[in-house]
Design a protein around this motif. Structure first.
Motif, PDB file in Angstrom:
ATOM      1  N   PRO A  26       0.662  -1.206  -0.064  1.00 58.48           N
ATOM      2  CA  PRO A  26       0.081   0.081   0.054  1.00 58.48           C
ATOM      3  C   PRO A  26       0.998   1.371  -0.101  1.00 58.48           C
ATOM      4  O   PRO A  26       0.639   2.187  -0.688  1.00 58.48           O
ATOM      5  CB  PRO A  26      -0.847  -0.015   1.248  1.00 58.48           C
ATOM      6  CG  PRO A  26      -0.842  -1.758   1.608  1.00 58.48           C
ATOM      7  CD  PRO A  26       0.381  -2.077   1.297  1.00 58.48           C
ATOM      8  N   PHE A  27       1.914   1.388   0.814  1.00 60.09           N
ATOM      9  CA  PHE A  27       2.778   2.394   0.866  1.00 60.09           C
ATOM     10  C   PHE A  27       3.345   2.561  -0.477  1.00 60.09           C
ATOM     11  O   PHE A  27       3.674   3.566  -1.027  1.00 60.09           O
ATOM     12  CB  PHE A  27       3.820   2.411   2.261  1.00 60.09           C
ATOM     13  CG  PHE A  27       4.709   3.316   1.912  1.00 60.09           C
ATOM     14  CD1 PHE A  27       4.576   4.695   2.541  1.00 60.09           C
ATOM     15  CD2 PHE A  27       6.155   3.097   1.401  1.00 60.09           C
ATOM     16  CE1 PHE A  27       5.463   5.595   2.082  1.00 60.09           C
ATOM     17  CE2 PHE A  27       7.164   4.172   1.467  1.00 60.09           C
ATOM     18  CZ  PHE A  27       6.915   5.453   1.635  1.00 60.09           C
ATOM     19  N   LEU A  28       4.041   1.709  -1.073  1.00 60.58           N
ATOM     20  CA  LEU A  28       4.734   1.535  -2.527  1.00 60.58           C
ATOM     21  C   LEU A  28       3.537   2.188  -3.511  1.00 60.58           C
ATOM     22  O   LEU A  28       4.105   2.869  -4.301  1.00 60.58           O
ATOM     23  CB  LEU A  28       5.303   0.431  -2.678  1.00 60.58           C
ATOM     24  CG  LEU A  28       6.648  -0.198  -1.818  1.00 60.58           C
ATOM     25  CD1 LEU A  28       6.906  -1.648  -2.270  1.00 60.58           C
ATOM     26  CD2 LEU A  28       7.492   0.800  -1.649  1.00 60.58           C
ATOM     27  N   LEU A  29       2.550   1.804  -3.285  1.00 57.08           N
ATOM     28  CA  LEU A  29       1.519   2.000  -4.457  1.00 57.08           C
ATOM     29  C   LEU A  29       1.104   3.577  -4.235  1.00 57.08           C
ATOM     30  O   LEU A  29       1.100   4.294  -5.377  1.00 57.08           O
ATOM     31  CB  LEU A  29       0.313   1.361  -4.112  1.00 57.08           C
ATOM     32  CG  LEU A  29      -0.963   1.454  -5.331  1.00 57.08           C
ATOM     33  CD1 LEU A  29      -0.442   1.368  -6.720  1.00 57.08           C
ATOM     34  CD2 LEU A  29      -1.985   0.852  -4.819  1.00 57.08           C
ATOM     35  N   LEU A  30       0.901   4.044  -3.206  1.00 55.55           N
ATOM     36  CA  LEU A  30       0.922   5.501  -2.858  1.00 55.55           C
ATOM     37  C   LEU A  30       2.137   6.186  -3.187  1.00 55.55           C
ATOM     38  O   LEU A  30       1.749   7.438  -3.984  1.00 55.55           O
ATOM     39  CB  LEU A  30       0.537   5.682  -1.286  1.00 55.55           C
ATOM     40  CG  LEU A  30       0.225   6.990  -0.726  1.00 55.55           C
ATOM     41  CD1 LEU A  30      -1.062   7.689  -1.478  1.00 55.55           C
ATOM     42  CD2 LEU A  30       0.091   7.311   0.544  1.00 55.55           C
ATOM     43  N   LEU A  31       3.001   5.658  -3.071  1.00 56.18           N
ATOM     44  CA  LEU A  31       4.147   6.492  -3.497  1.00 56.18           C
ATOM     45  C   LEU A  31       4.517   6.491  -4.762  1.00 56.18           C
ATOM     46  O   LEU A  31       4.676   7.840  -5.476  1.00 56.18           O
ATOM     47  CB  LEU A  31       5.540   6.017  -2.794  1.00 56.18           C
ATOM     48  CG  LEU A  31       6.862   6.657  -3.049  1.00 56.18           C
ATOM     49  CD1 LEU A  31       6.926   7.684  -2.313  1.00 56.18           C
ATOM     50  CD2 LEU A  31       8.019   5.531  -2.691  1.00 56.18           C
ATOM     51  N   LEU A  32       3.849   5.581  -5.751  1.00 56.59           N
ATOM     52  CA  LEU A  32       4.001   5.682  -6.925  1.00 56.59           C
ATOM     53  C   LEU A  32       2.932   6.448  -7.685  1.00 56.59           C
ATOM     54  O   LEU A  32       3.140   7.220  -8.495  1.00 56.59           O
ATOM     55  CB  LEU A  32       3.644   3.958  -7.610  1.00 56.59           C
ATOM     56  CG  LEU A  32       3.647   3.991  -9.044  1.00 56.59           C
ATOM     57  CD1 LEU A  32       4.954   4.227  -9.788  1.00 56.59           C
ATOM     58  CD2 LEU A  32       3.291   2.377  -9.390  1.00 56.59           C
ATOM     59  N   VAL A  33       1.825   6.469  -7.042  1.00 51.55           N
ATOM     60  CA  VAL A  33       0.831   7.301  -7.657  1.00 51.55           C
ATOM     61  C   VAL A  33       0.893   8.739  -7.312  1.00 51.55           C
ATOM     62  O   VAL A  33       0.854   9.770  -8.446  1.00 51.55           O
ATOM     63  CB  VAL A  33      -0.517   6.920  -7.170  1.00 51.55           C
ATOM     64  CG1 VAL A  33      -1.843   8.009  -7.504  1.00 51.55           C
ATOM     65  CG2 VAL A  33      -0.772   5.368  -7.655  1.00 51.55           C
ATOM     66  N   VAL A  34       1.248   9.007  -6.364  1.00 48.33           N
ATOM     67  CA  VAL A  34       1.278  10.585  -5.716  1.00 48.33           C
ATOM     68  C   VAL A  34       2.614  11.206  -5.922  1.00 48.33           C
ATOM     69  O   VAL A  34       2.664  12.349  -5.791  1.00 48.33           O
ATOM     70  CB  VAL A  34       0.673  10.726  -4.482  1.00 48.33           C
ATOM     71  CG1 VAL A  34      -0.821  10.179  -4.278  1.00 48.33           C
ATOM     72  CG2 VAL A  34       1.843  10.244  -3.353  1.00 48.33           C
ATOM     73  N   PHE A  35       3.726  10.508  -6.120  1.00 51.08           N
ATOM     74  CA  PHE A  35       5.134  11.159  -6.329  1.00 51.08           C
ATOM     75  C   PHE A  35       5.625  10.785  -7.442  1.00 51.08           C
ATOM     76  O   PHE A  35       6.267  11.469  -8.386  1.00 51.08           O
ATOM     77  CB  PHE A  35       5.915  10.637  -5.037  1.00 51.08           C
ATOM     78  CG  PHE A  35       7.305  11.227  -5.091  1.00 51.08           C
ATOM     79  CD1 PHE A  35       7.357  12.437  -4.951  1.00 51.08           C
ATOM     80  CD2 PHE A  35       8.418  10.341  -5.387  1.00 51.08           C
ATOM     81  CE1 PHE A  35       8.612  12.966  -4.888  1.00 51.08           C
ATOM     82  CE2 PHE A  35       9.569  10.941  -5.435  1.00 51.08           C
ATOM     83  CZ  PHE A  35       9.730  12.256  -5.258  1.00 51.08           C
TER      84      PHE A  35
END
Length: 289
Positions: A26-35
């Motif tokens: 989940p954190f890696l996906l969030l990092l990929l999408v928003v950054f």
């Protein structure tokens, strides 16, 4: 003999690499999408809009106005890092040698500003530094100045306010490094005839160097991209690269050129991080924390 894949501990339980990756997904996906994805899109525009070329980067590096902004950003970031180090060292040293209530109070003094908005702390500095602010009133009452001194909208004001905001990011790594130095080491050096300066130079400084470099790196990188404080305290005369990027995006709608500015800053940051990794092993510092 076959080797088993390494397992990681969390709360006393062992997790395989696959389970650890699933937990971090989940954190890696969030990092990929928003950054990462927006950054890649912005860099893509800087290289391929309106046509594939390095024209945006050449324009940023050849125009004297933009070069001055970049050099000012580097200079302010360096001065903020130096000032934060000078202010954080005594505090971190006292914290590393304190116990009980004293340590709790010092820790609260360092952490409480992190719970306050950067905007609020910046406006507090504006109240202090403005023409009729508290500092000018005190200087006038003491008879040190005949008329209000221009403190706001100067480079010194920007450096001071940014150093105050970023000070906790310097104090905490320094405290972690100094806390790991046994008190017997400086005492033994003094018993062997070393002066206080020699003890600091030969014993304390080498042992706390990972904390110094980590704190300096964090403060310097954060200062490079600071936006709110330089915009309010420095004004247009002290524009930094983050303010310039915001101007290109919001006012001029020049996304490709803004992407080129971001790309130049990103390249500089990556080079700095690589040099840091060669000078000090990050895994060693994390292991000492």
């Amino acid at each position: 003999m076959s080797r088993r894949p390494p397992r990681f501990l969390l709360g006393g339980r062992r997790f395989s690499p696959a389970a650890s990756l699933a937990l971090a997904a989940p954190f890696l996906l969030l990092l990929l999408v928003v950054f990462i994805l927006p950054l890649v899109m912005l860099l893509h525009e800087s290289l391929f809009v309106p046509a594939p070329s390095l024209g945006n980067y050449a324009h940023a590096l050849e125009e004297p106005v933009y070069l001055r902004v970049m050099l000012r950003t580097l200079r302010i970031a360096f001065l903020v890092t130096l000032l934060a180090l000078l202010l954080a060292w005594p505090l971190a040293w006292v914290m590393s040698r304190s116990r009980g209530v004293g340590l709790a109070l010092l820790g609260a003094a360092v952490l409480l500003p992190l719970w306050t908005s950067v905007l609020v702390r910046t406006y507090a500095w504006m109240v202090l530094l403005q023409r009729n602010g508290i500092i000018n009133q005190i200087l006038g009452q003491l008879g040190l100045v005949g008329q209000p001194v221009r403190l706001l909208y100067t480079e010194g004001a920007v450096v001071l306010a940014m150093a105050h905001v970023l000070l906790p990011f310097m104090v905490l790594p320094l405290y972690s490094a100094l806390k790991g130095i046994p008190e017997d080491y400086p005492r033994a050096a003094q018993m062997l005839g070393a002066s206080p300066w020699a003890t600091f130079r030969e014993v304390i400084w080498p042992l706390c160097l990972p904390g110094v470099t980590s704190g300096c790196l964090m403060v310097f990188l954060l200062a490079l991209g600071f936006f709110v404080t330089p915009a309010l305290i420095g004004g247009p005369q002290q524009m930094m690269i983050a303010t310039l990027v915001s101007q290109q995006v919001r006012e001029l709608l020049d996304w490709p050129f803004a992407g080129a500015l971001v790309g130049i800053l990103l390249a500089f940051v990556l080079v700095l991080v690589l040099l840091f990794r060669r000078a000090v092993r990050l895994d060693r510092f994390v292991g000492q924390a």
